[in-house]
Motif scaffolding. Sequence first.
Motif, PDB file in Angstrom:
ATOM      1  N   ASN A  67       4.223   7.779   4.638  1.00 33.77           N
ATOM      2  CA  ASN A  67       4.373   6.807   5.728  1.00 33.77           C
ATOM      3  C   ASN A  67       2.996   6.344   6.227  1.00 33.77           C
ATOM      4  O   ASN A  67       2.776   5.150   6.456  1.00 33.77           O
ATOM      5  N   ASP A  68       2.058   7.308   6.350  1.00 34.83           N
ATOM      6  CA  ASP A  68       0.702   6.975   6.803  1.00 34.83           C
ATOM      7  C   ASP A  68      -0.024   6.101   5.782  1.00 34.83           C
ATOM      8  O   ASP A  68      -0.767   5.187   6.154  1.00 34.83           O
ATOM      9  N   PHE A  70       1.442   4.054   3.622  1.00 30.32           N
ATOM     10  CA  PHE A  70       2.096   2.749   3.700  1.00 30.32           C
ATOM     11  C   PHE A  70       1.558   1.966   4.895  1.00 30.32           C
ATOM     12  O   PHE A  70       1.251   0.777   4.790  1.00 30.32           O
ATOM     13  N   LEU A  71       1.401   2.669   6.041  1.00 31.33           N
ATOM     14  CA  LEU A  71       0.841   2.038   7.244  1.00 31.33           C
ATOM     15  C   LEU A  71      -0.593   1.575   6.967  1.00 31.33           C
ATOM     16  O   LEU A  71      -0.975   0.463   7.351  1.00 31.33           O
TER      17      LEU A  71
END
Lengths: 105, 141
Positions: A67-68, A70-71
């Motif tokens: 998720n990090d 992707f962010l």
Amino acid sequence: MTLLTAVLAAIITTIIWYQKDSRNEMKTGTLSLIYWGASLMWLTDAVFEYVQLQTEYFKPSPADLLNDFFLGICAVVFGLLLWLILVLLKDPKGVIKQALENIRN
Amino acid sequence: MACFLVPAGEAVATTIITKIVKSKEEKEMSASDSINAAIDTQIKIPFSHKLKWLNNMLWGGSALLAFEHIWHGEVVPWFPFLTAAENPIARSEMLQEMSTVGVAMALLVSAVWVGITTASNVIEKRPQQAVKVKAHRGRNQ
């Protein structure tokens, strides 16, 4: 991971600025400063998080890591969008001005 | 929560300072006509230009961090725009984060800018002496 992605983007844009655009004609220097600014801010955030979590900070779950990352990628693309708007508005090589003149004639 | 607001606030202040410094520099440049002043302005990077480096870092960094806060649902497009501002407990946490993380962010970016400016001043001094000597020789010949 967001910090790492931003730092990578900052290093790459700095190398491009140094090798190809030292006169900042294409505003790559500005882009690199945008990424360096974000990297420094995320570094501060990481230090505060490390103080709270200690060694757990370096053991994120795979889902958090993804998720990090992707962010981070999305933030880099957002930075590129800001740079693109800046280049189109400033039109340093006069390409847009020329194109508009061609349409008018 | 809203730590990016502190560097964003600093960015507003430094942008205003940059505009003031730039107008002062333009006035000074039009007033001075000596050869050395002309050479100095050609070689030295104006202070307003150096301030732009700080502005770019602060505005750019704040924009990307604001994007991160939107991603995490901490910034919303309706009033009061910050989800932490909706209840008093979260609001006090937000203010504490701004006063610690936010201030540290602004200080670190400013410290790095001071380092860059100092390094550029050192680099500027090297060719400046050589060009001044050449200009002096040119006048004497």
